[in-house]
Write a protein that holds these residues in place. Structure first.
Motif, short mmCIF file in Angstrom:
data_model
loop_
_atom_site.label_atom_id
_atom_site.label_comp_id
_atom_site.label_asym_id
_atom_site.label_seq_id
_atom_site.Cartn_x
_atom_site.Cartn_y
_atom_site.Cartn_z
N ILE A 198 0.85 -1.19 0.00
CA ILE A 198 0.00 0.00 0.00
C ILE A 198 0.89 1.24 0.00
O ILE A 198 1.91 1.30 0.68
CB ILE A 198 -0.95 0.03 1.22
CG1 ILE A 198 -0.17 0.01 2.54
CG2 ILE A 198 -1.93 -1.13 1.17
CD1 ILE A 198 -1.03 0.24 3.77
N LYS A 199 0.49 2.21 -0.80
CA LYS A 199 1.23 3.47 -0.85
C LYS A 199 0.68 4.41 0.21
O LYS A 199 -0.53 4.59 0.32
CB LYS A 199 1.12 4.10 -2.23
CG LYS A 199 1.82 3.31 -3.32
CD LYS A 199 1.71 4.01 -4.67
CE LYS A 199 2.44 3.22 -5.75
NZ LYS A 199 2.35 3.88 -7.07
N VAL A 200 1.57 4.99 1.01
CA VAL A 200 1.16 5.89 2.08
C VAL A 200 2.01 7.15 2.04
O VAL A 200 3.09 7.18 1.45
CB VAL A 200 1.27 5.23 3.46
CG1 VAL A 200 0.35 4.03 3.58
CG2 VAL A 200 2.72 4.81 3.76
N MET A 201 1.50 8.19 2.69
CA MET A 201 2.23 9.44 2.84
C MET A 201 2.20 9.82 4.31
O MET A 201 1.19 9.62 4.99
CB MET A 201 1.61 10.54 1.99
CG MET A 201 2.43 11.83 1.93
SD MET A 201 2.06 13.00 3.25
CE MET A 201 0.48 13.66 2.70
N PHE A 202 3.30 10.37 4.81
CA PHE A 202 3.31 10.84 6.20
C PHE A 202 4.21 12.07 6.29
O PHE A 202 5.11 12.27 5.48
CB PHE A 202 3.78 9.75 7.17
CG PHE A 202 5.19 9.27 6.95
CD1 PHE A 202 6.26 9.82 7.63
CD2 PHE A 202 5.44 8.23 6.05
CE1 PHE A 202 7.56 9.36 7.42
CE2 PHE A 202 6.74 7.77 5.84
CZ PHE A 202 7.79 8.33 6.51
N SER A 203 3.92 12.90 7.29
CA SER A 203 4.69 14.14 7.50
C SER A 203 5.27 14.15 8.90
O SER A 203 4.58 13.78 9.87
CB SER A 203 3.79 15.37 7.31
OG SER A 203 3.27 15.42 6.00
N LEU A 204 6.52 14.57 9.01
CA LEU A 204 7.18 14.64 10.31
C LEU A 204 7.09 16.05 10.88
O LEU A 204 6.70 16.99 10.18
CB LEU A 204 8.65 14.23 10.17
CG LEU A 204 8.90 12.82 9.62
CD1 LEU A 204 10.40 12.53 9.60
CD2 LEU A 204 8.19 11.77 10.46
#
Length: 366
Positions: A198-204
């Motif tokens: 699964i393709k995911v995006m996250f921000s730090l």
């Protein structure tokens, strides 16, 4: 013959002596130079010398080095030098490594600008400069594996129907990530297959966002019926630098309405767009905000490409009014109570409000 030979030998002896002496002198000079260089190298590496370099006043040369590395414009470079001189900042190349000190420097400059008149354009440039320096600093903090992520980290996952879901990291082990699915996750339509990616995006917190693909291992159900998605780690992280402005969580109630668009004359024989909000208002939540846009949560399935009018308060005192364009709509929760997220780009916003948003994000007080 014998006397002539002796004469030649006597003539060569001084020449040989001079050459030998020259070689010895040259070698001694090289030794002295090496000793001097080693002395200066040791001196430059000493803690006393480093402290002296770190704490000396910022020079134009220091600012030029930072400007080149951070991609500053000439105007931003000039502003940074002016800030350093006005507030007697120490060597900016070292000061930038201390986030608290950088914040103090820019907070002081913001306070100074607020004490002057007609400084809204300067404030905007100040915040643009601050964000560029922050990104330059954060580039050194790039990660290359999900092993370093902390519990509570959120991932954005889009299913096959392009519905957007927020998965929360509840445990990070050496072998896997344990992700909590949202309460209204559509098990039948949105659940990925076992061993699929699964393709995911996250921000730090650094402001840097990443794309990656996580391989699904299995699912698990906790005692409270919370469903956990267990995935393998990823070392293929793609950092994104798309955002030109910093954003922050807001979660403030708002009212919004549709907009009528017309063309009016600007007095120079040209037509410019004019926006007018419709009287019927709807309630929503502004989830996050930046100087260029926001994300709005609503129960109305409003499609992208429409103009929108917003009223909300970011300080619980003043009501802000902006016009925007819905650039994307995603559904995050399914029946019986669907929730939609409107990704809005501001198209008409007062400069003073834009600066107020910046000040809120950086927690600067006039």
């Amino acid at each position: 013959m014998r006397n002539d030979g002796m004469l030649i030998e006597n003539r060569q002896s001084p020449v040989i002596f001079i050459v030998a002496l020259s070689v010895v002198v040259f070698a001694l000079i090289l030794v002295v130079i090496r000793i001097i260089l080693l002395h200066f190298k040791k001196l430059r590496e000493s803690s006393e010398y480093l402290e002296k370099i770190k704490n000396r006043p910022t020079s134009a040369k220091d600012v030029a080095h930072v400007a080149r590395k951070a991609g500053l414009s000439k105007s931003e470079q000039a502003m940074l030098l002016e800030i350093c001189k006005r507030h007697k900042a120490r060597n900016i190349e070292y000061l930038l490594r201390d986030e608290i000190e950088v914040d103090g420097l820019f907070a002081s400059e913001y306070e100074y600008l607020c004490s002057q008149e007609n400084m809204e354009p300067k404030k905007t440039e100040l915040f643009s400069l601050r964000y560029k320096l922050e990104k330059h600093h954060n580039n050194a903090l790039l990660i290359n594996s999900t092993h370093t992520l902390k519990e509570g980290q959120e991932f954005i996952y889009k299913d096959a129907n392009k519905n957007e879901w927020r998965l929360t990291l509840i445990k990070n082990t050496a072998q896997a990530l344990l992700l909590k699915l949202p309460k209204f996750f559509d098990i039948r339509q949105a659940m990925p297959d076992r061993l699929s990616k699964i393709k995911v995006m996250f921000s730090l917190q650094s402001g840097i966002s990443y794309y990656t693909a996580l391989r699904v291992i299995r699912t698990s159900t906790l005692a409270d019926n919370t469903i956990i998605l267990i995935t393998a780690h990823s070392t293929q992280l793609k950092a994104m630098q798309r955002r030109l402005t910093k954003r922050m969580e807001l979660n403030k109630p708002c009212q919004f309405s549709a907009v009528t668009l017309s063309q009016v004359s600007n007095g120079k024989h040209k037509k410019v767009p004019s926006f007018e909000p419709l009287p019927k208002r709807y309630d929503g939540i502004v989830q996050d905000i930046s100087s260029s846009g926001c994300r709005l949560k609503t129960h109305l399935p409003i499609s992208q490409g429409q103009n929108i009018y917003l009223e909300f308060s970011i300080d619980d005192i003043h009501t802000e009014k902006v016009y925007g364009l819905i650039v994307m709509t995603t559904q995050t929760e399914g029946p019986p109570d669907p929730v939609y997220i409107l990704h809005i780009q501001f198209i008409e916003i007062d400069l003073s409000m834009r600066n107020k948003i910046y000040a809120l994000i950086y927690d600067y007080i006039a």
